[in-house]
Motif scaffolding. Structure first.
Motif, PDB file in Angstrom:
ATOM      1  N   GLN A  32       0.846  -1.198   0.000  1.00 31.86           N
ATOM      2  CA  GLN A  32       0.000   0.000   0.000  1.00 31.86           C
ATOM      3  C   GLN A  32       0.882   1.248   0.000  1.00 31.86           C
ATOM      4  N   TRP A  54      -1.022   4.165  -0.552  1.00 36.19           N
ATOM      5  CA  TRP A  54      -1.985   3.262  -1.160  1.00 36.19           C
ATOM      6  C   TRP A  54      -1.484   2.818  -2.528  1.00 36.19           C
ATOM      7  N   TRP A  55      -2.087   1.720  -3.022  1.00 32.39           N
ATOM      8  CA  TRP A  55      -1.719   1.169  -4.322  1.00 32.39           C
ATOM      9  C   TRP A  55      -2.544   1.854  -5.406  1.00 32.39           C
ATOM     10  N   SER A  76      -6.953   4.978  -5.986  1.00 30.50           N
ATOM     11  CA  SER A  76      -6.392   3.864  -5.230  1.00 30.50           C
ATOM     12  C   SER A  76      -7.256   2.630  -5.417  1.00 30.50           C
ATOM     13  N   GLU A  78      -8.470   0.952  -3.204  1.00 29.29           N
ATOM     14  CA  GLU A  78      -9.514   0.972  -2.178  1.00 29.29           C
ATOM     15  C   GLU A  78     -10.621   1.982  -2.482  1.00 29.29           C
TER      16      GLU A  78
END
Length: 332
Positions: A32, A54-55, A76, A78
């Protein structure tokens, strides 16, 4: 902090600038953490960068309403979106319910792609998630008939969304089937989604819209589709093509395709490998994009651009040079 980077996403801004995300080689895969970089040959500093926890799942340019100022967006996995523009500090929005580990995650899974279509932003992800941004911090589902239950085992993994207008939108991806992840393609007519018949079972990864009648879609095992929702799609790939095409774009009346095996081009007859004249040649390409009359190719470690005549390799300061800091080649 400086470290070797593996480039994961990119968005061409114009002939002299591009937005790139990368993961640090020193960190575990899919950590992340993302480094977001802007290359701008017209700026005082060639490279600017900042890190986020974050990714990154996608990059986009957003021009809101009649505003002529770019906003650079990073999505991201997420479901958070960072907005960057020159007139204010960066802001972050969250798509409610998206993601896996977010406190508000509903269990549908990670986000995958962000696009501006018409005046609005759209995003897609796991389990058939499709969202439309109606305003600041106002994201709504537009996936009726596609969104799966969070508990579903055979999960629809949407990979891309694109369209000529907001009542003519395509989404693509894959779902587990008898042949592994099998391709799925849907069309939005402004009122509802319809499932389109495909000439292949291969998983689909990206969509390029030439105009409302000319839609190009790529995927696994060298898949290249052309057509539209009215007339259907034709498979232009051959049985000898085995590349995993990640992205595609049109440049100088040709379709360029980024793949794990290098850069390819469809010339109207066949899919062929692009020979840039760079030393060494491009080994792979994660993203291919065009803007302002220039084609950009981004590989896991390689950055190159093509003005229609000459290829140029561009060195990123966090990585060792590839064959020198900048090498000019010949015609493809």
């Amino acid at each position: 902090m400086s470290a070797d980077l593996e480039f994961t996403n990119a968005k061409a801004l114009d002939k002299d600038s591009i937005y790139i995300s990368g993961s640090l080689d020193s960190m575990p895969a899919y950590s992340q953490h993302t480094r977001l970089c802007i290359l701008d040959f017209q700026a005082n500093h060639l490279w600017s960068k900042h890190d986020v926890d974050w990714w990154n799942a996608g990059l986009e340019i957003f021009v809101e309403n009649d505003d002529t100022e770019w906003q650079l967006l990073a999505l991201s996995n997420e479901g958070s979106i960072e907005f960057i523009c020159s007139s204010r500090n960066p802001i972050v929005e969250k798509i409610p319910g998206a993601g896996v580990y977010s406190t508000d995650a509903k269990g549908w899974g990670y986000m995958r792609r962000l696009r501006q279509i018409g005046d609005h932003l759209y995003a897609v992800g796991g389990a058939g998630q499709v969202y439309k941004r109606l305003g600041a911090n106002h994201w709504e589902h537009m996936d009726d008939g596609i969104l799966q239950l969070p508990t579903v085992e055979d999960r629809l993994l949407l990979a891309d969304i694109n369209g000529a207008t907001e009542d003519d939108i395509y989404i693509c991806g894959g779902i587990p089937g008898a042949y592994g992840l099998e391709g799925r393609l849907y069309h939005w007519d402004g009122k509802q989604w319809s499932t389109l018949i495909l000439p292949t079972t291969e998983r689909l990864t990206a969509i390029h819209v030439d105009d409302n009648k000319k839609i190009w879609i790529c995927g696994t095992n060298g898949t290249l589709l052309f057509g539209n929702w009215i007339n259907g799609f034709k498979d232009l790939s051959s049985i000898d093509d085995n590349q995993l095409f990640y992205s595609l774009t049109k440049f100088n009346d040709r379709i360029y395709l980024a793949s794990n095996l290098g850069l390819y081009v469809y010339d109207g007859t066949a899919i062929k490998e692009v020979r840039t004249g760079l030393v060494p040649e491009l080994q792979d390409a994660n993203v291919i994009d065009a803007a302002d009359g220039v084609l950009w190719s981004i590989g896991s470690k390689d950055i190159a651009r093509f003005d229609g005549t000459t290829w140029e390799r561009i060195h990123h300061p966090d990585n060792p040079p590839i064959g020198g800091s900048s090498i000019n080649g010949g015609k493809p």
